[in-house]
Design a protein around this motif. Structure first.
Motif, mmCIF file in Angstrom:
data_model
loop_
_atom_site.group_PDB
_atom_site.id
_atom_site.type_symbol
_atom_site.label_atom_id
_atom_site.label_comp_id
_atom_site.label_asym_id
_atom_site.label_seq_id
_atom_site.Cartn_x
_atom_site.Cartn_y
_atom_site.Cartn_z
ATOM 1 N N ALA A 389 3.533 -0.929 -6.563
ATOM 2 C CA ALA A 389 2.487 0.064 -6.301
ATOM 3 C C ALA A 389 3.091 1.341 -5.736
ATOM 4 C CB ALA A 389 1.454 -0.506 -5.329
ATOM 5 N N GLY A 390 4.097 1.206 -4.877
ATOM 6 C CA GLY A 390 4.753 2.385 -4.320
ATOM 7 C C GLY A 390 5.474 3.194 -5.378
ATOM 8 N N PHE A 391 6.152 2.518 -6.321
ATOM 9 C CA PHE A 391 6.799 3.233 -7.417
ATOM 10 C C PHE A 391 5.771 4.026 -8.228
ATOM 11 C CE2 PHE A 391 10.029 -0.473 -7.485
ATOM 12 C CZ PHE A 391 10.765 0.121 -6.469
ATOM 13 N N LEU A 392 4.615 3.410 -8.454
ATOM 14 C CA LEU A 392 3.564 4.073 -9.233
ATOM 15 C C LEU A 392 2.991 5.268 -8.483
ATOM 16 C CD1 LEU A 392 1.752 4.081 -11.739
ATOM 17 C CD2 LEU A 392 0.277 2.421 -10.581
ATOM 18 N N VAL A 393 2.729 5.078 -7.197
ATOM 19 C CA VAL A 393 2.156 6.157 -6.391
ATOM 20 C C VAL A 393 3.121 7.334 -6.283
ATOM 21 C CG1 VAL A 393 1.438 6.766 -4.039
ATOM 22 C CG2 VAL A 393 0.581 4.680 -5.095
ATOM 23 N N SER A 394 4.418 7.049 -6.177
ATOM 24 C CA SER A 394 5.396 8.139 -6.069
ATOM 25 C C SER A 394 5.425 8.980 -7.337
ATOM 26 C CB SER A 394 6.786 7.577 -5.791
ATOM 27 O OG SER A 394 7.278 6.838 -6.902
ATOM 28 N N ARG A 395 5.122 8.381 -8.474
ATOM 29 C CA ARG A 395 5.094 9.127 -9.726
ATOM 30 C C ARG A 395 3.822 9.951 -9.861
ATOM 31 N NH1 ARG A 395 8.524 5.044 -10.448
ATOM 32 N NH2 ARG A 395 9.816 4.815 -12.332
ATOM 33 N N ARG A 396 2.708 9.370 -9.465
ATOM 34 C CA ARG A 396 1.399 10.006 -9.692
ATOM 35 C C ARG A 396 0.983 10.920 -8.549
ATOM 36 N NH1 ARG A 396 -2.713 12.215 -10.486
ATOM 37 N NH2 ARG A 396 -4.474 11.584 -11.774
ATOM 38 N N GLY A 397 1.523 10.648 -7.340
ATOM 39 C CA GLY A 397 1.161 11.467 -6.190
ATOM 40 C C GLY A 397 -0.186 11.144 -5.607
ATOM 41 N N SER A 398 -0.718 9.951 -5.888
ATOM 42 C CA SER A 398 -2.042 9.594 -5.383
ATOM 43 C C SER A 398 -2.124 8.092 -5.145
ATOM 44 C CB SER A 398 -3.130 10.004 -6.384
ATOM 45 O OG SER A 398 -4.389 9.502 -5.986
ATOM 46 N N ARG A 399 -2.801 7.718 -4.063
ATOM 47 C CA ARG A 399 -3.070 6.307 -3.795
ATOM 48 C C ARG A 399 -4.442 5.892 -4.298
ATOM 49 N NH1 ARG A 399 -2.016 7.549 1.813
ATOM 50 N NH2 ARG A 399 -4.141 6.797 2.139
ATOM 51 N N ALA A 400 -5.241 6.808 -4.798
ATOM 52 C CA ALA A 400 -6.610 6.514 -5.206
ATOM 53 C C ALA A 400 -6.622 5.683 -6.481
ATOM 54 C CB ALA A 400 -7.390 7.803 -5.419
ATOM 55 N N ILE A 401 -7.244 4.505 -6.428
ATOM 56 C CA ILE A 401 -7.340 3.647 -7.601
ATOM 57 C C ILE A 401 -8.047 4.372 -8.737
ATOM 58 C CG2 ILE A 401 -8.370 1.508 -8.478
ATOM 59 C CD1 ILE A 401 -7.941 0.298 -5.691
#
Length: 546
Positions: A389-401
């Motif tokens: 999840a952290g790898f994904l958030v770092s790419r997208r710049g958002s924690r919002a599902i």
């Protein structure tokens, strides 16, 4: 092998490594990371060597080291390793190199918030060293010192190396929503302070109980002659009946220890610091906190609360079982309602810690074996889920599902690993957590059937929050802003692949670690004079067993 101070080496190695990292010149940021990684791998090698040399059916505590520390206080530097401690030592040693790799780029050289690379990786190693001592200490004061001291480096990791504004706020990325946790806008400082205050308060309560226990052992009726913090001596005296602690005093001391451990674990209603700290931290720091540091609390319940105060533990077990079930259901229900992926994962941990505490206080061999195995499996599954999840958030710049959707199309490998980690979190058969959760439930049912039923119902909630999160984030059409999400790279695969492999191995063949844990659990139950409930056998009309 027993003549060499292996246990001291185990914790001094990362501590010395932290010092070596800080001596690396300021310009050598990359070198600092490689030194930290090399030290963590060396620590893992020592832990594996201890596991190879450990004899499950041998002495209860092995590789014991004991040296004079503070004679005036009756305390010694005493370390020892049993099967339960060994399982958690291995978990810690395995995760640290992976967390350092996962956080390889968490601190940029030009970070305007002044988060030096050297400090970040050194603090990770310091936390590892202090956690190792906590799993090894056989002196109560020695345990307490490191139990509290680990809060300081973790405070700086949360407050000084937090996830940062844009990502944490969950909405500054392209198309990002702003509702993914407004608390992220307050910064990591308040979350770090909340973490510190909660745990310091719990530690102060425990300090009073530690002093009270010392006074009891120094009393005129004590067979120990002088006051002592020697865990083995006190536990043996209590078990044999030569040291009798008055019930009101024992109850008060038990509650002092239990309160501190329940904050650390955390157990409802002392859990509120965890979600804030998890989302304020970098993913690697969050995993270090939830998968490693928090295990010290549940481990200490099993070692200190039960064995030092067995009668008080039995008195308060019904209350603790109720709190554990509330944690299980409460954590699952709140996870369902989260819009922030990192906060959702944090609430799943609260639910899982409820299962661990339930197994500890079921007072059965299956329950406590399952609880110990659950500590290991939770650490691995949470690490996998949180890091992906952290790898994904770092790419997208958002924690919002709500900002995600269609990730499976653009990053199929990331989506696949996220799914496997999520299925492990909901205890799918064939993956590690299923075995531990099953053992906890069958160990709880003979004594607390209602609690076991409610805990089982929480499995349905786990399936709901994990699969719904996966469906919203990974499936469907590619939402605007997600088209350029990169799939997992080689470094990230090097982090995730060992975790998924461990989940599969422990799900299919958990025997080696169970063989390590079972004798230690048997010793614990024998010390507190508890036996598994005899199975009920139905009789025929003639009075013979069916």
């Amino acid at each position: 092998m027993s003549d060499f101070p292996w246990l001291t080496t185990l914790w001094l190695l990362p501590l010395a490594g932290a010092g070596a990292v800080l001596l690396v010149p300021a310009a050598g940021r990359r070198l600092a990371k490689w030194v930290a990684l090399a030290v963590s791998l060396s620590t893992l090698a020592v832990a594996v060597g201890l596991a190879v040399g450990f004899e499950p059916d041998g002495e209860r505590y092995q590789f014991v080291e004991s040296h004079t520390w503070i004679p005036a206080f009756g305390t010694r530097y005493t370390l020892g390793l049993d099967g339960i401690g060994l399982a958690l030592v291995l978990l810690t040693a395995v995760l640290l190199p992976l967390l350092l790799l996962a956080g390889w780029r968490d601190v940029a050289p030009d970070d305007p918030r002044g988060r030096p690379v050297h400090t970040y990786v050194a603090l990770m190693l310091v936390v590892e060293a202090m956690v190792m001592v906590s799993f090894l200490a056989l002196d109560i004061l020695l345990f307490y010192v490191f139990f509290e001291a680990m809060l300081i480096p973790l405070y700086f990791l949360i407050g000084g190396s937090g996830a940062g504004g844009a990502t944490r706020a969950g909405g500054s990325g392209a198309g990002g929503a702003t509702g993914a946790g407004a608390s992220g806008n307050r910064g990591s400082g308040p979350a770090a302070v909340k973490f510190l205050l909660y745990n310091l308060f719990g530690g102060l309560i425990m300090l009073a109980a530690v002093i009270g226990l010392y006074v009891v052992t120094a009393g005129a009726d004590s067979p120990l002659a002088t006051g002592t913090f020697d865990f083995r001596a006190i536990a043996d005296a209590v078990s044999s009946g030569t040291l009798v602690i008055d019930a009101p005093v024992a109850n008060a001391l038990f509650l002092g220890f239990m309160f501190a451990f329940a904050v650390k674990a955390p157990l409802w209603p002392l859990h509120t610091w965890l979600p804030d700290a998890a989302v304020a931290s970098t993913p690697a720091t969050a995993v270090l906190m939830m998968a490693v540091v928090d295990k010290v609390g549940t481990f200490a319940m099993l070692r200190f609360c039960l064995q030092l105060f067995p009668d008080a533990a039995e008195t308060f077990t019904p209350l603790i079982v109720v709190l554990a079930v509330i944690s299980i259901v409460y954590g699952a229900l709140l996870a369902i309602g989260q819009t922030d992926v990192m906060r959702l994962i944090a609430y799943t941990s609260i639910s899982h810690f409820g299962f661990i505490v339930l197994g500890v206080f079921a007072m059965t061999s299956q329950g406590q074996t399952g609880s110990t195995l659950y500590m290991v499996n939770h650490g691995i599954s949470t690490a996998a889920l949180m890091l992906v999840a952290g790898f994904l958030v770092s790419r997208r710049g958002s924690r919002a599902i709500a900002d995600y959707g269609g990730v499976q199309t653009v990053a199929p490998l990331m989506a696949g690993t996220f799914l496997v980690a999520g299925l492990a979190t909901l205890s799918l058969p064939g993956l590690g957590p299923f075995v531990s959760e099953f053992l906890v439930l069958i160990g709880t049912f003979p004594r607390y059937p209602v609690a076991a039923v409610f805990a089982t119902l929480a499995l349905v909630l786990a399936a709901l929050y994990i699969l719904w999160m996966y469906q919203r984030m990974m499936n469907g059409p590619v939402r605007p802003g997600n088209e350029c999400i990169r799939d997992l790279g080689r470094r990230e695969l090097a982090v995730v692949a060992p975790l998924l492999a461990l989940l599969l191995v422990l799900g299919v063949y958990p025997k080696p670690i169970l063989d390590m844990i079972d004798p230690a659990v048997g010793h614990t139950l024998s010390t507190i004079d508890r036996q598994d409930p005899a199975p009920a056998v139905a009789e025929r009309d003639g009075g013979e067993p069916r």
